[in-house]
Design an enzyme around this catalytic site. Sequence first.
Site, PDB file in Angstrom:
ATOM      1  N   SER A  63       0.816  -1.215   0.000  1.00 46.22           N
ATOM      2  CA  SER A  63       0.000   0.000   0.000  1.00 46.22           C
ATOM      3  C   SER A  63       0.847   1.261   0.000  1.00 46.22           C
ATOM      4  O   SER A  63       1.992   1.265   0.465  1.00 46.22           O
ATOM      5  CB  SER A  63      -0.907   0.016   1.235  1.00 46.22           C
ATOM      6  OG  SER A  63      -1.714  -1.127   1.279  1.00 46.22           O
TER       7      SER A  63
HETATM    8  N1  SAH Z   1      -0.187  -5.382   4.115  1.00 47.98           N
HETATM    9  C1  SAH Z   1       0.516  -5.632   2.877  1.00 47.98           C
HETATM   10  C2  SAH Z   1      -0.317  -5.321   1.644  1.00 47.98           C
HETATM   11  C3  SAH Z   1      -0.967  -6.547   1.229  1.00 47.98           C
HETATM   12  S1  SAH Z   1      -1.837  -6.623  -0.288  1.00 47.98           S
HETATM   13  C4  SAH Z   1       1.837  -4.907   2.819  1.00 47.98           C
HETATM   14  O1  SAH Z   1       2.153  -4.159   3.738  1.00 47.98           O
HETATM   15  O2  SAH Z   1       2.567  -5.131   1.858  1.00 47.98           O
HETATM   16  C5  SAH Z   1      -3.128  -7.699   0.265  1.00 47.98           C
HETATM   17  C6  SAH Z   1      -2.700  -9.081   0.644  1.00 47.98           C
HETATM   18  O3  SAH Z   1      -3.842  -9.765   1.132  1.00 47.98           O
HETATM   19  C7  SAH Z   1      -2.173  -9.910  -0.525  1.00 47.98           C
HETATM   20  O4  SAH Z   1      -0.880 -10.364  -0.220  1.00 47.98           O
HETATM   21  C8  SAH Z   1      -3.174 -11.057  -0.622  1.00 47.98           C
HETATM   22  O5  SAH Z   1      -2.596 -12.291  -1.000  1.00 47.98           O
HETATM   23  C9  SAH Z   1      -3.718 -11.119   0.784  1.00 47.98           C
HETATM   24  N2  SAH Z   1      -5.018 -11.777   0.929  1.00 47.98           N
HETATM   25  C10 SAH Z   1      -6.107 -11.696   0.122  1.00 47.98           C
HETATM   26  N3  SAH Z   1      -7.113 -12.441   0.609  1.00 47.98           N
HETATM   27  C11 SAH Z   1      -6.650 -13.006   1.773  1.00 47.98           C
HETATM   28  C12 SAH Z   1      -7.218 -13.885   2.746  1.00 47.98           C
HETATM   29  N4  SAH Z   1      -8.468 -14.327   2.653  1.00 47.98           N
HETATM   30  N5  SAH Z   1      -6.445 -14.252   3.787  1.00 47.98           N
HETATM   31  C13 SAH Z   1      -5.166 -13.814   3.911  1.00 47.98           C
HETATM   32  N6  SAH Z   1      -4.581 -12.985   3.024  1.00 47.98           N
HETATM   33  C14 SAH Z   1      -5.313 -12.575   1.967  1.00 47.98           C
END
Ligand code: SAH
Length: 215
Positions: A63
């Site tokens: 993000s």
């Molecule tokens: N917090 C992260 C940004 C993550 S992007 C950072 O600081 O980089 C969103 C993430 O959520 C992705 O890696 C995706 O694989 C994960 N995601 C999506 N659905 C999910 C679920 N049901 N359980 C766990 N992770 C999930």
Amino acid sequence: MHYDYSSVRKEMVKRQLIPRGIRDPRVLEAMGKVPREAFVPDAMKADAYDDRPLPIGQDQTISQPYIVALMTEALELTGTEMVLEVGTGSGYQAAVLAELCDTVYTVERIEPLMENAKRILQNLGYANIRYKVYNGTLGWPEYAPYDGIIVTAAAPRTPRPLLEQLTEGGRVVVPVGDRLSQNLIKVTKEKQGYFEKNLGGVRFVPLMGDYGWKE
Ligand code: SAH
């Protein structure tokens, strides 16, 4: 070329966070400390402090710094909290949280992303983070309840299991809307029920699975 990341990091805090209203001094300090460049792919390190999200592989993104700060501030952390993060991704948000609370429980569904994030966080010396490859829409029941829950992927509605895994007085911050655009919602659990506040429009990658979007 050698790049002075610490001065670009300070500029990011000064130009992207403070003017947009991020106030919590502990959040500003953590954002000025965590090396975001460690969490982005090699080819993008020089862009690490750009005012936008960046790709981290597997169709996922890290993000924008301001959104990380806004969500973190909304959790109102003082240092004693147990915090659940759904969507570890690059691990950057987990590092920011780890600076500000007691223990971070972070859940990611894509194993290679989790392996990468865990390696980076461990190399940086973070010892107060627990990791689980799991469908985070179900929370992490084993260590519930949590004082704060942060969902870093977009949900059609706040997943019920997450509300159930909050302490009284606990808060969850989650992007809620359709697959393309959402509102950042903060839900606080009080004795009388759940209270919602809209923190504004955002765009996140989708939260997948039960209580999220279908594959
Ligand atoms: N917090 C992260 C940004 C993550 S992007 C950072 O600081 O980089 C969103 C993430 O959520 C992705 O890696 C995706 O694989 C994960 N995601 C999506 N659905 C999910 C679920 N049901 N359980 C766990 N992770 C999930």
